[in-house]
Scaffold this active site. Structure first.
Site, PDB file in Angstrom:
ATOM      1  N   LEU A 195      12.264   6.194 -22.272  1.00 22.96           N
ATOM      2  CA  LEU A 195      13.066   5.187 -21.464  1.00 22.96           C
ATOM      3  C   LEU A 195      12.974   5.697 -20.066  1.00 22.96           C
ATOM      4  O   LEU A 195      13.108   7.029 -19.838  1.00 22.96           O
ATOM      5  CB  LEU A 195      14.570   5.397 -21.829  1.00 22.96           C
ATOM      6  CG  LEU A 195      14.859   4.262 -23.051  1.00 22.96           C
ATOM      7  CD1 LEU A 195      16.431   4.849 -23.834  1.00 22.96           C
ATOM      8  CD2 LEU A 195      15.060   3.259 -22.874  1.00 22.96           C
ATOM      9  N   SER A 196      12.949   5.019 -19.077  1.00 22.69           N
ATOM     10  CA  SER A 196      12.967   5.276 -17.717  1.00 22.69           C
ATOM     11  C   SER A 196      14.479   5.698 -17.534  1.00 22.69           C
ATOM     12  O   SER A 196      15.507   5.378 -17.996  1.00 22.69           O
ATOM     13  CB  SER A 196      12.467   4.340 -16.656  1.00 22.69           C
ATOM     14  OG  SER A 196      11.159   4.271 -17.015  1.00 22.69           O
ATOM     15  N   ALA A 197      14.619   6.290 -16.131  1.00 25.05           N
ATOM     16  CA  ALA A 197      15.896   6.539 -15.463  1.00 25.05           C
ATOM     17  C   ALA A 197      16.779   5.580 -15.303  1.00 25.05           C
ATOM     18  O   ALA A 197      16.211   4.646 -14.998  1.00 25.05           O
ATOM     19  CB  ALA A 197      15.882   7.730 -14.520  1.00 25.05           C
TER      20      ALA A 197
END
Length: 418
Positions: free
Chosen positions: A63-65
């Protein structure tokens, strides 16, 4: 990548922080973020990290930030009915948020390199549809995923209105990515360490805008077959909905738009969101900081109590019946609250006299904040928290009240158990 905003205590707190830092700038994006709890896409043992503005990886799951997803969602400029392609769709978190905006007549496709991540994404999607309180508040475009390398899409594949790539793109693949777009479409991708927005303004013309500096893992290059020819990965099909599916969409939409949005007016038709101006119906807290939401909720409750008393007085209904202890129901609680207010009244009067030069409205606002601070301290001491009553799922209630066979009702509810 991440860490641009403070960690939140829960999903709403994280969204508040993203709004204050101006990563989330539009109501549509805010509603989508609030509707889906980021922690639901984490493995259980890592949920404590879900509300930090940091990327997360476990094996192939990534998951990206939150700040990155916020910028991506804003840059895509989404609205109902568009087609969307997610290259490196991962857990499906972004695709599910996008689906809340696209509505039932959009197209929501994703391609992911790892089969185990596709399986994980479908598990999370099924959980969202079957258990999330947000599902019935939106008209949803369910995403479809396929396993494959996004650099192996056949050149004859259909184009999309919006495309996002979740891996670092090098300059030699820029033209390939741009050719996935329709004219007028928008492509968002990490290009040479910059999150970049590219708009296709014509058959061979483009506008490019650099958004922020980012650091993404690079695209995985495709492997050739033993015969030396590259493989091709077919994208999900554009499937025409069945008449039965269209009927379900129309029935749910009709029941939803006639539901009061909280402001006494019927909801409008042209939006995929099941909200008019009653923003709370779609999980959107109109007020950002938590203390403001608490104060507005308390004022709303007080208004409801006042309105109820007026209705009771005008209808000639007598006082509440006595209980087994010869007390009127609610009387003791009302007297206790009145006693607390009476005890605070001298303090509030002294503060008001000390601020003789302030406007009355400003003084009342400050007194409300002070009273809330006192209440919060009391709640911390007693361990008792004021919690709003859970909202009633009006759409579900309306469907269950229809004169239809139970199997058909369950179909209209997407077989949701609550």
């Amino acid at each position: 990548m991440g860490g641009a905003v403070s960690a939140g205590e829960d999903n709403d707190d994280l969204i508040d922080n993203l709004k204050e830092a101006y990563y989330i700038r539009s109501d549509l994006v805010e509603r989508a973020f609030r509707a889906i709890d980021r922690a639901d896409y984490y493995l259980d043992e890592y949920r404590d990290n879900a509300y930090k503005d940091l990327a997360w990886r476990h094996g192939n799951i990534h998951l990206s930030a939150p700040c990155i997803y916020s910028e991506v969602m804003e840059a895509l400029d989404l609205h109902p009915g568009l087609s969307f392609l997610n290259l490196g769709s991962g857990t499906g978190y972004l695709s599910t948020m996008v689906g809340l905006i696209l509505g039932p007549y959009g197209v929501n496709h994703g391609i992911e390199l790892h089969a185990d991540v596709i399986e994980y994404a479908y598990q999370k999607l099924d959980s969202f549809i079957k258990t999330s309180d947000s599902f019935d508040k939106f008209e949803f475009c369910e995403p479809s995923f396929v396993v494959g390398n996004c650099l192996e899409i056949p050149p004859e594949s259909r184009h999309y209105d919006r495309v996002y790539c979740g891996a670092g793109v090098q300059k030699e693949h820029e033209e390939y990515m741009k050719n996935l777009l329709k004219v007028g479409g928008i492509l968002v991708m990490p290009l040479e360490e910059k999150l970049t927005k590219i708009t296709r303004t014509g058959v061979s013309s483009w506008e490019t805008k650099k958004i922020i500096s980012v650091s993404f893992a690079p695209l995985v290059l495709p492997k050739h077959n033993t015969n030396g020819k590259p493989k091709t990965v077919p994208l999900p099909k554009y499937e025409v909905r069945t008449l039965q599916e269209l009927a379900r969409i129309c029935i749910r939409h009709t029941l939803r738009v006639t539901t009061d949005g909280g402001d006494g007016q019927a909801r409008g038709r042209g939006s995929s969101f099941s909200v008019g101006r009653g923003l709370a119906a779609a999980g959107l807290h109109k007020y950002g900081p938590r203390f403001k939401r608490r104060r507005v909720h308390r004022r709303h409750c007080n208004a409801l109590v006042l309105a109820t008393r007026q209705v009771v007085a005008s209808s000639g209904i007598g006082p509440a019946p006595l209980d087994s202890n010869n007390n009127q129901e609610g009387r003791m609680e009302d007297e206790e609250m009145a006693g607390e207010r009476q005890a605070r009244r001298p303090m509030r009067a002294s503060r008001r006299s000390a601020r003789g030069g302030l406007a009355e409205e400003e003084t009342v606002e400050e007194e409300d904040e002070e009273e809330e601070r006192v209440e919060e301290e009391e709640e911390k001491e007693t361990g008792e928290l004021l919690r709003p009553q859970p909202a009633v799922n009006v759409l579900r209630e309306r469907i269950l009240s229809l004169p239809l066979p139970e199997p058909l009702k369950m179909y209209l509810l997407y077989y949701r158990e609550k």
